[in-house]
Structures are given as C-alpha cells and as structure tokens.
Write an enzyme that holds these catalytic residues in place. Structure first.
Site, short mmCIF file in Angstrom:
data_model
loop_
_atom_site.label_atom_id
_atom_site.label_comp_id
_atom_site.label_asym_id
_atom_site.label_seq_id
_atom_site.Cartn_x
_atom_site.Cartn_y
_atom_site.Cartn_z
N HIS A 188 0.83 -1.21 0.00
CA HIS A 188 0.00 0.00 0.00
C HIS A 188 0.87 1.26 0.00
O HIS A 188 0.46 2.30 0.49
CB HIS A 188 -0.95 0.03 1.21
CG HIS A 188 -1.70 -1.25 1.40
ND1 HIS A 188 -2.93 -1.50 0.85
CD2 HIS A 188 -1.36 -2.38 2.08
CE1 HIS A 188 -3.33 -2.71 1.19
NE2 HIS A 188 -2.39 -3.28 1.92
N SER A 207 15.99 21.00 -16.48
CA SER A 207 14.81 21.82 -16.74
C SER A 207 15.25 23.09 -17.45
O SER A 207 16.33 23.62 -17.19
CB SER A 207 14.14 22.17 -15.41
OG SER A 207 13.41 23.37 -15.53
N LYS A 244 17.19 21.42 -11.30
CA LYS A 244 16.47 20.17 -11.57
C LYS A 244 17.31 19.11 -12.26
O LYS A 244 18.14 19.39 -13.12
CB LYS A 244 15.24 20.45 -12.45
CG LYS A 244 14.12 21.19 -11.78
CD LYS A 244 13.49 20.44 -10.62
CE LYS A 244 12.72 19.21 -11.06
NZ LYS A 244 11.49 19.58 -11.79
N GLU A 256 10.14 8.07 -16.43
CA GLU A 256 8.78 8.57 -16.67
C GLU A 256 8.25 8.06 -18.01
O GLU A 256 7.08 7.69 -18.13
CB GLU A 256 8.76 10.09 -16.67
CG GLU A 256 9.07 10.69 -15.30
CD GLU A 256 9.43 12.16 -15.42
OE1 GLU A 256 8.53 12.98 -15.59
OE2 GLU A 256 10.63 12.49 -15.36
#
Ligand code: ARG
Length: 459
Positions: A160, A281, A287, A294
């Site tokens: 979970h 970024s 970043k 992804e």
C-alpha cells in the site's frame, strides 16, 4: 492518373481516386518488410521452378531482378511509382521492369497469403531481437542485484506504499528479473504460434496449380505449415499475441519506471541518476529529471492502446482476408520500436545510477519495521500468531501515545525483553527471513544462484 498500372487494371475503366489511394496505400509503412517480402518471393519462385511452373532461365532472371530490387531498396535508390500500393506491389513492379519473366512471379500467389507470410517472418526476427534486448536488461539488473547483495544493502519493502518489512535491495531488484523472464517466455510462446507458413493459401482457397506449400515452408525455415487456407489468410492472432507480450513488458517497465521516479525524488533519495541518463529543466537550474523512467511509465499507455486497438480491428471480421487486416502493421511496428527503445534506455539508466545505501538503510531502520518479526519471535516462544500480533500491535499503539519508545516497551515486556529487542537493531530483522524465495540474505543468495543458472542456460 493512368489506369494502366494498378494490379487490377484489367477489370477497371478508370484509375483510383486520390483519397482512395491515400487511405489504401500501405507502402509508407510496410516497406519496412521489404527483406521479408523478397525472401518470400525467392522461396516462392524456387518452388514454382521445382514444380515446373517456370523454367530455370526464368528463375535465374527473377532471382537476379529480386537481388537488384533488394539492393535498391536497402540503398534508398529505388524510385517508388504512384501505383505502388504496398511493398508487394512495388517489389513485383520493379522486378518485372528489370526482368520480364518476373511477371510469372505471382503465379499461384495472392497478396493475401504473401502479406500474412511476410508479417510472420517479420515477427519471428523481431521476437529474437526483443528477447535478446530483454536478456541484456535482465543481466544488468542481475549485476546490480549481485553488487547490492555483496554490500548488504537493504531498504523498506512496501505494501500500500506504506513501509511494511525491510528487504534486501538485491531481493527487490531480482523481482524485476523474474518479471522480465515471464515476458521473455510469453514472447517465445507467441513466436511458436507465429512460426507457421501460410504461402500457398492463395487469395483464400488455395490454387488449382500444382503448388508445393511444404517446399516454401521448409525453404523459409518455418516450423509448421497452415492447415486451412481461409484461416491462413485471416489469422492475425499471432500479431495480437506479440502485442500482448509487449504490453505486459510495458506494464512491467512502467512499474520499474514508477519506482525509479519515486526513488530519485529528494524525499526518498534512494538513487542518484547519472547525468547521461537524466535531463534538466529549461527554467529551474537545480532540476535533474528522471525522464527515462517517466517515459517507461508513460509508454505503457501506447502499448496497451496498440493491443486493444488491434483487437478491436479484428472483432467481427468475416472470413477470409479483409482490408481491415492491413491495420496490423502500424501497431505491431510501433510496439516493437517502443519496447526496443525503452529496454535500451532503461538498461543504460540502471547500469549507471547510484544506490544511496545510507538513505535506504535510514528509512528501513524504523523500529516499527521489525513488528512482524517480533510477532514471529513470540510465535517461536509458543504464542498463537493472532495473540502475538495483538501484543505487538498494542506496544506500537502504546509507543505512539505514551512516554516510552517502542524499543523500551519491547525491552520491558516480560515475553520479549533484551533478546527480542535485538531484532530492532538496524538490519537485524530481515536477516532472519530464510524461507524459499524470501528477502533475507541467505534466501536471496540461493535465489540469485537460481537466477544465474537460468540466465546461463538461456544466454
Ligand atoms: N497491403 C495489404 C495488407 O497489408 C496487402 C494485401 C492486400 N490484398 C488485397 N487483396 N488487397 O494487408
């Protein structure tokens, strides 16, 4: 538009409308199968010669023409004609320009059996490639698991998405190896059903000519021969099988991608990505983004879409060949390419990332992580598991509301004490799990050995 050079010009008074041609033409994408198409034609004309439907000179002339067509396509020097509807049309048209005898090449053959055979040949070689790429990713994960095992790295295991029980990092990584091995198995299974020659099925009903389909099947290295010409030209189950195998791969890689995204976050900081396998970024200079992970997560959507789209295409199709079936190729090509790119990029990413053992350890060393092991300790002392569970649960609750820490409560409890408190020491609890396939170091060693011998025999 002339009506002199479509494959069916004899029957038609006028040429095709532009909109029809644009919708109908598959050459823009099926030219990718030119080698399979030419291989099929070579076998077919060899068969025609073997049964006396063409003579030796014609065979030689057609073979020379096919070789030239293959080279022209490979080198990009071929000039496609306006009526080259698909790769089959284009190869035959060009071969016939080079050798008039190639007008006999289509004897006893239809594009319906030809295209199904081409796609089967294509799938067979793609599967081999995709299997080796999967093995390469499995091998990289296995190596990282071996390193993690040697270093004794452990982290929280989650259910979970809540910390559950600590597990060794090697155990966590190896889980992906087993997952990927199941994908390999599915792909190989799909290949087995793909390995059927359908040349000789003709348009739908075979032929009155003395063809020898077993000749082409053997010549092209197929394992089996079709049994029913109607089924042979209509069957695209094997495409759906491969798309399904690639979809399960996509789902596996999306899970791996998701974990890598989470692990790379500053909050977790379980991993540090190599610069070559992460992005920055345009606006935020600090970043470092896990784009590969992804995309591995995101690409699953398109793999699922290719599968479900193609299943829908086939639904309700009457026998035998229908043009709807031309819709098999784009999802197939796209899923193969997507899988290939994702496997390659993830391999590099995993090979080069750093595991932050300290951050993992810190997260796993919460005393509560050993709660299950404490309950099992009590079971070893003779307590029924339900009572042990309730006892430890009570201590957890007391520690959350009272003044004493969990460790102190364990130490002070008459059924637990110092011996049990040792289980709360960093890294102690997971060491005790020794059962088959479990996450403790000894069991993981045996698991990695099984994995290694499986990979050795497969590679
Ligand atoms: N381009 C077609 C396909 O990919 C080839 C078969 C066409 N057959 C036909 N009779 N029009 O399915």
């Amino acid at each position: 538009m002339t009506n002199g050079n479509t494959l069916w010009h004899g029957r038609f008074a006028g040429g095709p409308a532009e909109a029809l041609q644009k919708l109908n033409d598959s050459l823009p994408f099926d030219q990718r199968m030119f080698r399979e198409d030419i291989a099929g034609s070579r076998s077919h004309v060899r068969m025609l010669e073997s049964v006396g439907l063409i003579n030796k000179e014609e065979l030689d002339a057609i073979m020379a023409a096919l070789l030239q067509v293959e080279n022209e396509i490979a080198e990009g020097t071929i000039r496609w004609a306006a009526n080259d509807e698909d790769i089959h049309t284009a190869v035959e048209r060009r071969a016939t320009e080079l050798a008039p005898a190639a007008a006999k090449m289509h004897t006893g053959r239809s594009r319906n059996d030809q295209v199904a055979n081409d796609v089967r040949l294509f799938v067979k070689s793609e599967v081999d490639d995709l299997v080796s790429l999967a093995f390469e990713l499995i091998a990289v994960i296995r190596t990282r698991a071996e390193e993690a095992h040697a270093e004794g790295i452990y982290l929280p295991g989650y259910t979970h998405m809540q910390q559950a029980q600590p597990v060794s990092l090697a155990h966590h990584l190896a889980a992906y190896c087993w997952m990927l091995l199941r994908y390999v198995d599915r792909l190989k299974d799909a290949k087995r059903r793909t390995d059927v020659s359908v040349l000789g099925a003709g348009a739908l009903a075979g032929s009155s000519l003395p063809l020898n389909p077993a000749f082409t099947a053997a010549d092209l290295g197929f394992d089996q021969l079709f049994e029913n010409s109607l089924d042979a030209v209509s069957d695209r189950d094997f495409v759906a099988d491969v798309l399904y195998a690639l979809t399960t791969l996509g789902i596996h890689l999306s899970k791996l991608g998701e974990e890598l995204v989470i692990w790379a976050s500053s909050e977790f900081a379980f991993i540090t990505l190599d610069d070559a396998f992460s992005t920055g970024s345009s606006m935020m200079p600090q970043k470092k983004n896990p784009d590969i992970a992804e995309l591995a997560r995101g690409k699953a959507g398109r793999l699922i879409g290719n599968l479900t789209g193609f299943l829908a295409t086939q639904k309700g199709l009457p026998l035998a060949y229908n043009k709807d079936l031309q819709e098999d190729k784009e999802p197939l090509f796209d899923s193969c390419d997507t899988a290939r790119l994702t496997l390659l990029a993830l391999r590099g990413m995993i090979q080069t990332l750093d595991f932050n053992a300290e951050a993992m350890k810190l997260a796993a060393d919460s005393p509560y992580a050993a709660a299950t092991d404490l309950a099992e300790y009590l079971v070893e002392q003779g307590l029924p598991f339900r009572d042990a569970h309730a006892l430890v649960g009570g201590l957890v609750r007391d520690s959350l509301v009272g003044a004493k820490s969990f460790a102190e409560l364990v130490r002070d409890h008459p059924s637990l004490g110092h011996e049990a408190q040792k289980l709360l020491e960093p890294g102690a609890s997971y060491q005790r799990r020794k059962t088959h396939g479990s996450g403790g170091p000894e069991a993981v060693r045996m698991q990695l050995d099984r994995l290694n011998s499986l990979l050795e025999s497969a590679l």
